[in-house]
Design a protein around this motif. Structure first.
Motif, PDB file in Angstrom:
ATOM      1  N   GLN A  90       0.825  -1.204   0.000  1.00  0.00           N
ATOM      2  CA  GLN A  90       0.000   0.000   0.000  1.00  0.00           C
ATOM      3  C   GLN A  90       0.860   1.255   0.000  1.00  0.00           C
ATOM      4  O   GLN A  90       0.551   2.233  -0.688  1.00  0.00           O
ATOM      5  N   ASN A 143       2.062   1.746  -3.467  1.00  0.00           N
ATOM      6  CA  ASN A 143       0.958   2.239  -4.303  1.00  0.00           C
ATOM      7  C   ASN A 143       0.723   3.732  -4.069  1.00  0.00           C
ATOM      8  O   ASN A 143       0.469   4.485  -5.010  1.00  0.00           O
ATOM      9  N   ASN A 186       3.383   5.590  -5.851  1.00  0.00           N
ATOM     10  CA  ASN A 186       3.101   5.615  -7.289  1.00  0.00           C
ATOM     11  C   ASN A 186       2.066   6.687  -7.625  1.00  0.00           C
ATOM     12  O   ASN A 186       2.199   7.403  -8.626  1.00  0.00           O
TER      13      ASN A 186
END
Length: 428
Positions: free
Chosen positions: A302, A305, A308
């Motif tokens: 997570q 992510n 990102n």
């Protein structure tokens, strides 16, 4: 990734001044006094470069020079001689420009011509001169050239002279003892970043942690025939752990890449010591259950992510910087990575069957985030170095998230080092 490679044979090289002219009695005498008559004879006959005047004389014709393609060779030769001897990386790239310009001219004049022979001769001299440059000076110089490209927002990957590839070749030619010493110097440069006034506290703490394990790395070498990375050496009677560092010297992003790579690999050592890992150097504390590992991998996935998302369309990073950061975010969470490592290490006899089964079980528990159990902390620390050296704004959303994630990972390693820490404590 972490295989031991023995240094290959070293090769004698002539000093950097070998590509400069040695015209006249004084220049020749100086070379003879420092290099010996045999070396000077080899230098004069093999790698002596024509001067600009000599090249124009050798390619003089009745036709106008200004409208000929030969002027491209003239410009490349002039650019080379304009460079100081101290800029060995730039001189190598300039020699490559000469070789290319000479080749292009000969190809343009496929039917031959009075100037082709002179261009071909100069191209051969420039090619020979490349091999006479000092490889360590070339490697260091090419890092500087790559740094300059980065500061100008250029993409070094698009440079047809392939400076990163040339840096890798130069490093390969550095004798083993000099290579180890050279990399030791770059390790110290990483440590010296702690003196930067603008260094974030999170990065300062991480670098301090990494410098503490530097004495455990007893060999730094070029990865001949294998992949770069850190390897735990076989245990010796009564001795503590020792590591061999196969250094990635292609350095695409210049000094920031190399120091980031060093931070990445030293993080493997620091985490190995903190978590009591196997030779695979998994980022999991010994004794963790599959359920705890699954929760840890999900948390790390997570965080990657979120990074990102913060990186997407981030206006502060140019295209090349975006690529470098994306590569790290992907690398930090590749599926099945821990299982692959466990299998290869078991086949090589570096871990036991029981260790392999435990690692494979953890990898399966992590699902598609198995890579976070081996590379998560390492890529976070690597990107911390990147962003500091790129002078990224500390309020950049990506930088804010990165520092938070790196701090949580640092705290987890710190807790694991405490004698009172629970063996399976993986919480953040």
């Amino acid at each position: 990734m972490r295989t031991h490679e023995s240094p290959g044979q070293t090769h004698r090289t002539l000093p950097a001044s070998a590509v400069r002219n040695s015209d006249g009695p004084q220049g020749l005498a100086e070379l003879q006094s420092t290099m010996g008559n045999t070396a000077v004879s080899q230098l004069i006959t093999v790698s002596r470069m024509m001067t600009e005047g000599e090249f124009k004389q050798s390619t003089a014709t009745a036709g106008p020079r200004g409208r000929s393609e030969i002027t491209k060779v003239d410009r490349a030769l002039k650019a080379f001689y304009a460079l100081p001897d101290t800029r060995q990386g730039a001189r190598l790239l300039a020699l490559k420009d000469i070789v290319k310009a000479c080749g292009d001219y000969a190809a343009h004049k496929a039917e031959g011509g009075s100037r082709v022979e002179g261009a071909q001769q100069l191209g051969q001299q420039a090619e020979a001169a490349k091999g006479q440059l000092d490889p360590e000076a070339v490697f260091r110089g090419l890092l500087t050239e790559l740094d300059s490209m980065m500061s100008e927002g250029k993409n070094p990957d698009l440079d047809v002279r392939m400076p990163a590839g040339e840096a890798q070749k130069a490093a390969q030619a550095v004798p083993a003892d000099r290579f180890h010493a050279m990399m030791g110097d770059f390790v110290q440069k990483l440590g010296a970043l702690r003196e930067d006034q603008g260094l974030p506290d999170e990065t300062r703490a991480v670098i301090g942690e990494l410098m503490a394990v530097v004495p455990l790395v007893t060999v730094m070498q070029y990865p001949r025939g294998g992949m770069p990375g850190m390897k735990l050496n076989p245990a010796t009677d009564g001795g503590g752990p020792e590591f061999t560092f196969n250094v990635d010297t292609q350095a695409r992003g210049g000094t920031s890449f190399l120091l980031g790579h060093i931070a990445h690999e030293l993080t493997h050592v620091a985490a190995h010591q903190a978590f009591g890992s196997s030779p695979v150097m998994e980022l999991v504390q010994s004794g963790a259950t599959d359920e705890e590992v699954a929760a840890l991998a999900a948390e790390r996935k997570q965080a990657l992510n979120d990074l990102n998302a913060a990186l997407a369309s981030n206006p502060e990073f140019d295209e090349f910087q975006q690529e470098m950061l994306k590569e790290k975010l992907v690398y930090g969470a590749q599926p099945h990575k821990l299982e692959r490592y466990a299998d290869s290490f078991a086949k090589a006899g570096k871990i036991t069957v029981a260790q392999k089964e435990r690692l494979v079980g953890w990898g399966r528990a992590a699902g598609d985030a198995s890579g976070t159990l081996v590379e998560y902390d390492t890529v976070l620390n690597q990107m911390l170095i990147y962003l500091h050296m790129w002078q990224t704004s500390q309020d950049n959303p990506f930088y804010v998230r990165l520092r938070a994630a790196a701090r949580a990972a640092y705290d987890r390693r710190s807790r694991a080092r405490q004698p009172s820490a629970e063996p399976a404590d993986q919480s953040s």
